[in-house]
Design an enzyme around this catalytic site. Structure first.
Site, short mmCIF file in Angstrom:
data_model
loop_
_atom_site.label_atom_id
_atom_site.label_comp_id
_atom_site.label_asym_id
_atom_site.label_seq_id
_atom_site.Cartn_x
_atom_site.Cartn_y
_atom_site.Cartn_z
N HIS A 233 0.86 -1.19 0.00
CA HIS A 233 0.00 0.00 0.00
C HIS A 233 0.90 1.24 0.00
O HIS A 233 1.84 1.31 0.77
CB HIS A 233 -0.87 -0.02 1.26
CG HIS A 233 -1.89 1.06 1.30
ND1 HIS A 233 -1.58 2.38 1.61
CD2 HIS A 233 -3.22 1.04 1.05
CE1 HIS A 233 -2.69 3.10 1.55
NE2 HIS A 233 -3.69 2.33 1.21
N CYS A 271 -3.66 2.40 -4.50
CA CYS A 271 -4.53 3.26 -3.68
C CYS A 271 -4.59 4.63 -4.33
O CYS A 271 -3.65 5.43 -4.21
CB CYS A 271 -4.04 3.35 -2.24
SG CYS A 271 -5.11 4.46 -1.28
N HIS A 298 -7.66 0.43 -4.18
CA HIS A 298 -8.45 1.29 -3.30
C HIS A 298 -8.85 2.46 -4.16
O HIS A 298 -7.99 3.22 -4.61
CB HIS A 298 -7.61 1.84 -2.14
CG HIS A 298 -7.27 0.83 -1.10
ND1 HIS A 298 -6.48 1.13 -0.01
CD2 HIS A 298 -7.63 -0.46 -0.94
CE1 HIS A 298 -6.36 0.07 0.75
NE2 HIS A 298 -7.04 -0.92 0.21
N ASP A 351 -12.70 3.35 -0.65
CA ASP A 351 -11.85 3.58 0.51
C ASP A 351 -12.59 4.56 1.41
O ASP A 351 -13.81 4.52 1.45
CB ASP A 351 -10.49 4.08 0.04
CG ASP A 351 -9.38 3.80 1.03
OD1 ASP A 351 -9.65 3.19 2.06
OD2 ASP A 351 -8.24 4.21 0.77
N HIS A 352 -11.89 5.40 2.08
CA HIS A 352 -12.55 6.34 2.99
C HIS A 352 -13.76 6.96 2.32
O HIS A 352 -13.71 7.33 1.15
CB HIS A 352 -11.59 7.47 3.36
CG HIS A 352 -10.30 6.98 3.91
ND1 HIS A 352 -9.19 7.76 4.02
CD2 HIS A 352 -9.95 5.77 4.39
CE1 HIS A 352 -8.21 7.07 4.55
NE2 HIS A 352 -8.64 5.85 4.78
N TYR A 368 -14.31 5.23 7.72
CA TYR A 368 -15.00 3.99 7.33
C TYR A 368 -16.48 3.98 7.72
O TYR A 368 -16.97 3.01 8.29
CB TYR A 368 -14.26 2.77 7.92
CG TYR A 368 -12.96 2.57 7.19
CD1 TYR A 368 -12.90 1.75 6.06
CD2 TYR A 368 -11.80 3.23 7.57
CE1 TYR A 368 -11.73 1.60 5.35
CE2 TYR A 368 -10.61 3.08 6.87
CZ TYR A 368 -10.59 2.27 5.76
OH TYR A 368 -9.43 2.11 5.05
#
Ligand code: DNO
Length: 389
Positions: A233, A271, A298, A351-352, A368
């Site tokens: 990541h 990501c 991501h 993702d977020h 999250y």
């Protein structure tokens, strides 16, 4: 693409049956209760997997099998730590879990200064403010040499912020900076962080790279033998912070990593949110460049300021051309399918997400929330469907 959702197991307020309603098929998770450096027992992996499968999902990716700080620092006798790591790998493979995400960020994981920054239309997002980070480093942590990492304008704004801040503001800032560490971990106070930084003195970029290469040399041959795929990541934010070098931040770093041990088992978690916070990164281009080695994605978006600050935008808003990026990933899937790979589908997860509507009071992990991520995932799904049509 394998539509996945991150689940924190027993630590998560969002249950597997809640996740079933999002439409996801894969679960991205870890044994968060096990301290870094210890073996993940096969029985515990099997139990976690059974819960996932009983709820109708596949365990698509392990995120993360964390790396002990001593490995990153190259400190002491690392043989037991590498042995434990390989034992966890064997236990995962024995249970049929093959894709593993990890990171090589010293000390901290993703780092933000604000967890509840208002967004237009309501709701909140995560934000990294260069001013607040400078205020933290220079005035709260009082790290030697921190001033050199910031421009005079940012240092002035940092001083202004610090002078008018209340003890509570400073406490919120500290807790925000620490919020990215998942699972069984140490969360530092200011003094604890100062102490934790000491063993990193003298560890520059070259040393960290050498320690990372050693990790890859220890782990990747085992991954190959077990049929596993490792995917690093990227750093978040993708640059040095707290005086610590970060070495997974741009195309040059990634090319170096993938060549350090040149194996399909040594891959990348693409990501978009992390890489997207670096002005130098052209994400669709990087996805094309590293396509073969992308084992996990991501997908999220950020909006950047000129001064190095950034905030998390809605998944299809922000600076990254998400449609172009997804197009690259779908092209890679087509290539994999053409090559006869049964596992051509690249797992992705939103993702977020923004905290929207009832997320505000749900007490879920920072970044999250249920509804905000569902919004992002639904938007991504639309893009994937349309491009695949
Ligand atoms: C942030 C996550 C990261 C990621 C780790 C992987 O939300 O994407 O915390 O899980 O860096 O090791």
């Amino acid at each position: 693409m394998l539509d996945s959702w991150r689940w924190y197991g027993d630590f998560d307020k969002i249950s597997l049956s809640d996740i079933a309603q999002t439409g996801a098929q894969g679960i991205v998770t870890a044994l968060h209760e096990i301290p870094y450096g210890e073996v993940w027992p096969q029985a515990a992996i099997a139990k976690h997997k059974r819960a996932i499968e009983d709820a109708g999902f596949v365990w698509s990716v392990v995120e993360s099998l964390p790396i002990h700080e001593r490995i990153k620092r190259g400190a002491g006798d690392l043989t037991p730590l590498f042995d434990n790591y390989r034992a966890s790998m064997r236990n995962l493979a024995a249970e049929g879990v093959y894709t593993v995400c990890y990171n090589f960020m010293p000390l901290l994981d993703w780092t933000r200064t604000d967890l509840s920054e208002p967004v237009a239309g309501g709701g909140t997002c995560l934000r990294f403010s260069q001013q607040k980070m400078a205020a933290f480093e220079v005035h709260m942590l009082q790290r030697d040499g921190a001033e050199a990492d910031y421009s005079p304008a940012i240092l002035q704004q940092a001083e202004d912020w610090f002078k008018q801040s209340t003890p509570q503001d400073r406490d919120v800032l500290l807790r925000s900076i620490m919020a990215g560490l998942p699972g069984a971990f140490e969360r530092f106070d200011v003094e604890g962080l100062r102490q934790a930084l000491i063993p990193y003195h003298g560890i520059d970029r070259a040393t960290l790279r050498a320690n990372y290469k050693r990790f890859l040399e220890e782990i990747i041959p085992t991954a190959e033998a077990l049929g596993m795929r490792f995917c690093v990541h990227p750093d978040d934010p993708p640059r040095d912070i707290l005086g610590l070098p970060r070495i997974v931040s741009d195309a040059e770093d990634i090319a170096w990593i993938l060549a350090a041990v040149d194996s399909p088992a040594n891959g990348l978690t693409f990501c978009a949110g992390s890489l997207g916070a670096n002005w130098a990164n052209d994400l669709p281009k990087m996805a094309g460049q590293f396509a073969e080695r992308i084992h996990f994605a991501h997908l999220r978006n950020v909006r950047k300021d000129q001064d190095g600050s950034f905030e998390e935008a809605a998944h299809l808003a922000g600076d990254t051309d998400m449609v172009a990026l997804v197009h690259e990933l779908l092209q890679e899937e087509t290539r994999r399918r053409g090559a006869g790979r049964a596992d051509y589908s690249i797992p992705f997860r939103p993702d977020h997400g923004h905290e929207l509507l009832s997320d505000k009071t749900a007490g879920t992990h920072p970044g999250y929330p249920l509804i905000g991520r569902m919004r992002g995932q639904a938007e991504l799904r639309g893009v994937i469907q349309a491009l695949s049509h």
